[in-house]
Design a protein around this motif. Structure first.
Motif, short mmCIF file in Angstrom:
data_model
loop_
_atom_site.label_atom_id
_atom_site.label_comp_id
_atom_site.label_asym_id
_atom_site.label_seq_id
_atom_site.Cartn_x
_atom_site.Cartn_y
_atom_site.Cartn_z
N ALA A 1 4.64 -1.23 6.87
CA ALA A 1 4.80 -2.40 7.04
C ALA A 1 3.49 -3.41 6.70
O ALA A 1 2.59 -4.11 6.42
CB ALA A 1 5.79 -3.10 7.42
N THR A 2 2.50 -2.72 8.04
CA THR A 2 1.46 -2.83 8.42
C THR A 2 -0.21 -2.52 7.78
O THR A 2 -1.02 -2.90 8.28
CB THR A 2 0.58 -3.32 9.86
N GLN B 1 -2.13 7.27 5.01
CA GLN B 1 -2.73 6.28 3.96
C GLN B 1 -2.81 7.45 2.17
O GLN B 1 -3.69 8.37 2.16
CB GLN B 1 -3.89 5.30 4.59
N ALA B 2 -1.95 7.34 1.90
CA ALA B 2 -2.11 8.38 0.38
C ALA B 2 -3.35 7.97 -0.80
O ALA B 2 -4.05 9.81 -0.83
CB ALA B 2 -1.06 8.03 -0.59
N ALA C 1 8.92 2.66 15.00
CA ALA C 1 7.23 2.57 14.35
C ALA C 1 7.07 2.90 13.29
O ALA C 1 5.86 2.56 12.56
CB ALA C 1 7.05 3.20 16.38
N LEU C 2 7.79 3.75 12.65
CA LEU C 2 6.90 4.71 11.35
C LEU C 2 7.56 3.59 10.22
O LEU C 2 6.13 3.24 9.48
CB LEU C 2 8.39 5.50 10.92
N MET D 1 0.87 -1.31 -0.23
CA MET D 1 -0.04 -0.33 0.09
C MET D 1 0.70 1.27 0.00
O MET D 1 1.45 1.15 0.38
CB MET D 1 -0.56 -0.31 0.80
N THR D 2 0.54 1.98 -0.73
CA THR D 2 1.25 3.39 -0.77
C THR D 2 0.47 4.44 0.22
O THR D 2 -0.19 4.47 0.67
CB THR D 2 0.96 3.81 -2.07
N MET D 3 1.81 4.51 0.57
CA MET D 3 1.77 6.03 1.82
C MET D 3 2.08 7.35 1.47
O MET D 3 3.34 7.03 1.07
CB MET D 3 2.32 5.64 3.05
#
Length: 129
Positions: free
Chosen positions: A115-116, A39-40, A109-110, A1-3
């Motif tokens: 990753a999640t 989340q983009a 954490a970032l 997923m792109t952030m």
């Protein structure tokens, strides 16, 4: 997923932990920074993770994107005092030192957030706001 990663006002897409690591290398070069991951596709309503850093002091804020739930990191609850942080808009905010966690832990954490796909990182002790 792109952030979407926004580092002190400079936004870019992040789709891998490696891309995040490259951005964090840039963040390390700044004396102070405000960093947001969202989340983009749904930056307004999806989860978001923010890191504010001033030198060796840093803390995290997690916004769930649901029901306005938000959390901040917990560090040494015995810590007394406050630390100031320069925001991207030039404003300076102060937050309790008890919220500070190690910068390296913030970076992990970032990476966990990316990753999640936006889950609240389990590697951080959190307190609901």
């Amino acid at each position: 997923m792109t952030m979407e990663l926004n580092l002190h006002g400079d936004a870019r897409a992040v789709d891998t932990v490696l891309a995040l690591e490259q951005a964090l290398t840039e963040a390390r070069a700044l004396a102070q920074c405000e960093l947001w991951l969202t989340q983009a596709a749904d930056a307004e309503q999806g989860p978001a993770l923010c890191m504010l850093r001033n030198g060796g002091n840093a803390w995290l804020m997690y916004l769930s994107g649901q029901d306005d739930l938000s959390f901040h990191s917990l560090g040494d609850e015995e810590a007394d005092g406050a630390c100031s942080y320069l925001l991207a808009n030039g404003q300076v905010d102060e937050y309790p030192e008890a919220w500070c966690v190690d910068v390296a832990l913030c970076h992990r954490a970032l990476a966990e957030f990316v990753a999640t796909g936006g889950a609240r990182p389990a590697s951080i002790a959190w307190q609901a706001d």
